[in-house]
Design an enzyme around this catalytic site. Structure first.
Site, PDB file in Angstrom:
ATOM      1  N   HIS A  43     -22.577 -21.393   3.292  1.00 42.12           N
ATOM      2  CA  HIS A  43     -23.674 -21.623   4.250  1.00 42.12           C
ATOM      3  C   HIS A  43     -23.101 -21.711   5.656  1.00 42.12           C
ATOM      4  O   HIS A  43     -21.951 -22.093   5.845  1.00 42.12           O
ATOM      5  CB  HIS A  43     -24.467 -22.884   3.895  1.00 42.12           C
ATOM      6  CG  HIS A  43     -23.669 -24.158   3.924  1.00 42.12           C
ATOM      7  ND1 HIS A  43     -23.412 -24.842   5.084  1.00 42.12           N
ATOM      8  CD2 HIS A  43     -23.052 -24.859   2.940  1.00 42.12           C
ATOM      9  CE1 HIS A  43     -22.683 -25.918   4.812  1.00 42.12           C
ATOM     10  NE2 HIS A  43     -22.435 -25.958   3.513  1.00 42.12           N
ATOM     11  N   HIS A  69     -26.066 -27.468   7.590  1.00 48.44           N
ATOM     12  CA  HIS A  69     -26.569 -26.235   6.970  1.00 48.44           C
ATOM     13  C   HIS A  69     -27.266 -25.501   8.107  1.00 48.44           C
ATOM     14  O   HIS A  69     -28.447 -25.682   8.346  1.00 48.44           O
ATOM     15  CB  HIS A  69     -27.521 -26.526   5.811  1.00 48.44           C
ATOM     16  CG  HIS A  69     -26.830 -27.253   4.687  1.00 48.44           C
ATOM     17  ND1 HIS A  69     -27.500 -28.001   3.758  1.00 48.44           N
ATOM     18  CD2 HIS A  69     -25.527 -27.339   4.341  1.00 48.44           C
ATOM     19  CE1 HIS A  69     -26.624 -28.522   2.895  1.00 48.44           C
ATOM     20  NE2 HIS A  69     -25.425 -28.142   3.236  1.00 48.44           N
ATOM     21  N   GLU A 104     -13.843 -27.218   0.058  1.00 46.92           N
ATOM     22  CA  GLU A 104     -14.746 -26.630   1.056  1.00 46.92           C
ATOM     23  C   GLU A 104     -14.008 -26.453   2.374  1.00 46.92           C
ATOM     24  O   GLU A 104     -13.463 -27.401   2.932  1.00 46.92           O
ATOM     25  CB  GLU A 104     -15.962 -27.536   1.280  1.00 46.92           C
ATOM     26  CG  GLU A 104     -16.909 -27.018   2.350  1.00 46.92           C
ATOM     27  CD  GLU A 104     -18.233 -27.758   2.389  1.00 46.92           C
ATOM     28  OE1 GLU A 104     -18.246 -28.974   2.110  1.00 46.92           O
ATOM     29  OE2 GLU A 104     -19.246 -27.110   2.701  1.00 46.92           O
TER      30      GLU A 104
END
Ligand code: GLY
Ligand code: MN
Ligand code: MN
Length: 481
Positions: free
Chosen positions: A391, A398, A437
Site C-alpha cells: 500500500h 494507507h 514491512e
C-alpha cells in the site's frame, strides 16, 4: 541658540518614541513542514485539472473530543494540509480556476482562516491570522473564516459556478452534530453548504476532487521525499533501538516507550498510527496495540510502528526473537517471509499493479509452507497470510494513490506469516507470527529500499541484538516493576 532649541525640542519629541517597546509578534509555528512554494505548486496542479467553472472547496477536520473537556491533539485534513501547509483547525481552501473577485482583488485561491483572537491564543496557541497566512503560507488571498458564508454566498448568487467538494465526514451535519461544542466552525460551514445545495437546487460534485488528489498524492515530489525519508529514518532507527532494548521479562509497552522516545527525540511529533508491539501469542494479531503483556524467553516480538514527521508517516514492521537468537522454526518462517518480500520487491517495476506484488509474495509463501509440511492444501495459504502486501504511504499510513506503479510512488511491501495454535499444526510452530514491512520508492531502475537502517536478515538482527539499546538503561524506570 536657535539651533540648540530645535535640537532639544527634537530630542524631547523623540523620547517617547524611543521609549516605546515594540511588541513582538511571535510565530504561529516554529517548524515548516511543507514550504509555501511546494503547496503553491500543488494548488496550481489541482487548478490545472479543474473545469473552468469550478469552485473547489477543501474544508477541514473537526477537533475531536477525547473525554469531558479534553480534546485529542488536532489533526488537519490531509488534503487541505497538502494544499496549504496549515495545521490550523477551521482553515478552508477555495480554488477557482476562472478567478473570483473578493475585496476588489481577482484571485484563483482564497484561504479562509480562523481570525486572530487573544482569548483563543492565550488558551490554545497562536494563530496565523489572514495577514500572516498570506505572507507565510504564500496564498494569493487569506480572509477570516467568519466571512465564508458572505463570500461563498455571493459567488453562488452569480450562478456562474459549479461546486466541487470532498465528501463530508460522517456526523458533521450542522447544528445537530453529536457535539457541536467541539466542531462549531466545520459543522456550521457544512450545515450552511448543505442548505445552499438544497435551496438553490445545486448538484455538487464530490468525486472529482478525490480523483485529482489521489493522482497527485500518489506520486511523491522531491520536497515530500525529504520529509518522508526523515520519517522513515527516524522510524527505522527506533526499530533498531527497540530491537536492541528487548529482553525477556520486559513488557511490550516498554518497547513502545523506546520507539516513541526516539520519535520525539528526533522531532517527530506523533506515531503515524498506534504502535503495535506484540509478543508471543500477540504476534498473530494483525493490529494488536494494547501492548501490555510481559515478554517471555522464547517469544517472537512483532513491532509494526512508525513515526509521523511533518504530516508524513513511515510504516515499518520488524519481527525478532525476544532473547536475540532465532530457534530453527522461527528462523525458517522468518526467512520464508523475507524471501517473499524480496521476490515482491524484485517484481515491482514501473507499470506493475501493486496487487500483483501480493500474488508474487503469496506464491513464495505457499510454496514454502507446502515444503515445510505446514500447508496440506496449497489453496489454504490465506489461513496463514491473512492480508495483502502493498500500500502507498505518505500523508496517511494507507495513503492515496493509483494501483499501477509509477516513478516516484512510495509504498510498503509487508508479507506476513501467522501461525495460531491449531490441531492441524505441530505445537513447535505455534505463535510464530512474522511480518516484515519495508518502505520502497519506485524508480526507473526498480524499487529502492528506503528503510534499510532497521536490520532485516536473521544474521543482521542477531548481530544487532548483541548490543544493548537505550531501553536497557535503568534511568527513568521505577525500582521494582
Ligand atoms: N501499520 C499498518 C499496516 O501495516 O498497514
Ligand atoms: Mn502497512
Ligand atoms: Mn505497518
Amino acid at each position: 541658540m536657535k539651533r540648540l532649541f530645535f535640537l532639544l525640542l527634537a530630542l524631547l519629541v523623540s523620547i517617547p518614541v524611543f521609549a516605546q517597546p515594540t511588541i513582538p509578534d511571535y510565530p504561529a509555528r516554529y517548524d515548516v513542514g511543507l514550504s509555501a512554494a511546494f503547496t503553491k505548486n500543488r494548488r496550481e496542479a489541482v487548478i490545472a485539472k479543474l473545469p473552468p467553472d469550478a469552485l473547489a472547496l477543501f474544508l477541514n477536520n473537526p477537533l475531536r473530543n477525547r473525554s469531558n473537556d479534553t480534546d485529542f491533539e488536532y489533526q488537519p485534513d490531509r488534503n487541505t494540509y497538502y494544499l496549504t501547509g496549515s495545521h490550523e483547525e477551521g482553515t478552508f481552501l477555495l480554488l477557482a480556476p476562472a478567478g473570483v473577485e473578493v475585496d476588489g482583488k481577482t484571485v484563483k485561491e482564497i484561504l479562509f482562516v480562523p481570525p486572530r483572537n487573544p482569548q483563543t491564543e492565550t488558551w490554545n496557541g497562536r494563530l496565523f491570522g489572514a495577514d500572516r497566512a498570506i505572507k507565510e503560507l504564500g496564498v494569493a488571498l487569506a480572509i477570516d473564516n467568519t466571512r465564508f458564508e458572505e463570500v461563498v454566498g455571493k459567488l453562488l448568487d452569480s450562478n456562474k459556478f459549479k461546486i466541487y467538494h470532498m465528501p463530508f465526514q460522517d456526523g458533521l451535519e450542522g447544528a445537530d452534530a453529536p457535539n457541536p461544542r467541539w466542531m462549531p466552525i466545520i459543522t456550521k460551514t457544512i450545515g450552511y453548504l448543505k442548505t445552499q445545495f438544497t435551496e438553490r437546487k445545486l448538484a455538487p460534485n464530490r468525486d472529482l476532487l478525490p480523483q485529482i488528489l489521489r493522482e497527485l498524492r500518489g506520486v511523491k515530489q522531491p520536497e515530500e521525499m525529504r520529509v518522508l525519508q526523515k520519517a522513515i529514518d527516524i522510524s527505522a532507527t527506533a526499530h533498531l533501538e527497540a530491537m536492541q532494548s528487548a529482553e525477556p521479562g520486559m513488557f511490550e509497552y516498554q518497547l513502545e516507550a523506546v520507539l516513541e522516545y526516539v520519535y520525539q527525540l528526533n522531532g517527530a511529533a506523533f506515531p503515524g498510527y498506534p504502535s503495535i508491539v506484540g509478543s508471543g501469542e500477540n504476534t498473530t494479531i494483525l493490529h494488536y496495540n494494547t501492548n501490555r503483556r510481559q515478554i517471555k524467553d522464547g517469544d517472537m516480538v512483532l513491532i509494526d510502528a512508525a513515526a509521523e514527521y511533518m504530516g508524513y508517516t513511515a510504516d515499518i514492521t520488524r519481527t525478532f526473537p525476544a532473547n536475540g537468537k532465532f530457534t530453527p522454526e522461527q528462523k525458517a518462517i522468518y526467512e520464508l517471509c523475507l524471501k517473499a518480500q524480496n521476490a515482491a520487491a524484485d517484481a515491482g517495476k514501473i507499470g506493475t499493479p501493486l496487487n500483483q506484488l501480493s500474488i508474487v509474495a503469496h506464491n513464495v509463501i505457499a510454496d514454502g509452507l507446502m515444503e515445510m509440511g505446514l500447508l496440506k492444501e496449497r489453496s489454504k495459504f490465506r489461513n496463514f497470510t491473512l492480508h495483502g502486501v502493498a500500500h502507498h504511504i505518505g500523508l496517511d499510513v494507507h495513503d492515496w494513490g493509483g494501483n499501477k506503479i509509477e516513478e516516484g510512488m512510495v509504498f510498503t511491501i509487508e508479507p506476513g506469516i501467522y501461525i495460531k495454535p491449531s490441531e492441524e499444526v505441530d505445537p513447535k510452530w505455534w505463535n510464530i507470527g512474522v511480518r516484515i514491512e519495508d518502505d520502497y520508492l519506485a524508480t526507473k531502475d526498480g524499487l529502492k529500499l528506503l528503510s534499510g537502517i532497521a536490520p532485516r536478515s536473521v544474521s543482521d538482527i542477531e548481530a544487532a541484538m548483541r548490543k544493548k539499546g537505550i531501553g536497557n538503561l535503568p534511568n527513568g524506570r521505577l525500582s521494582g516493576k
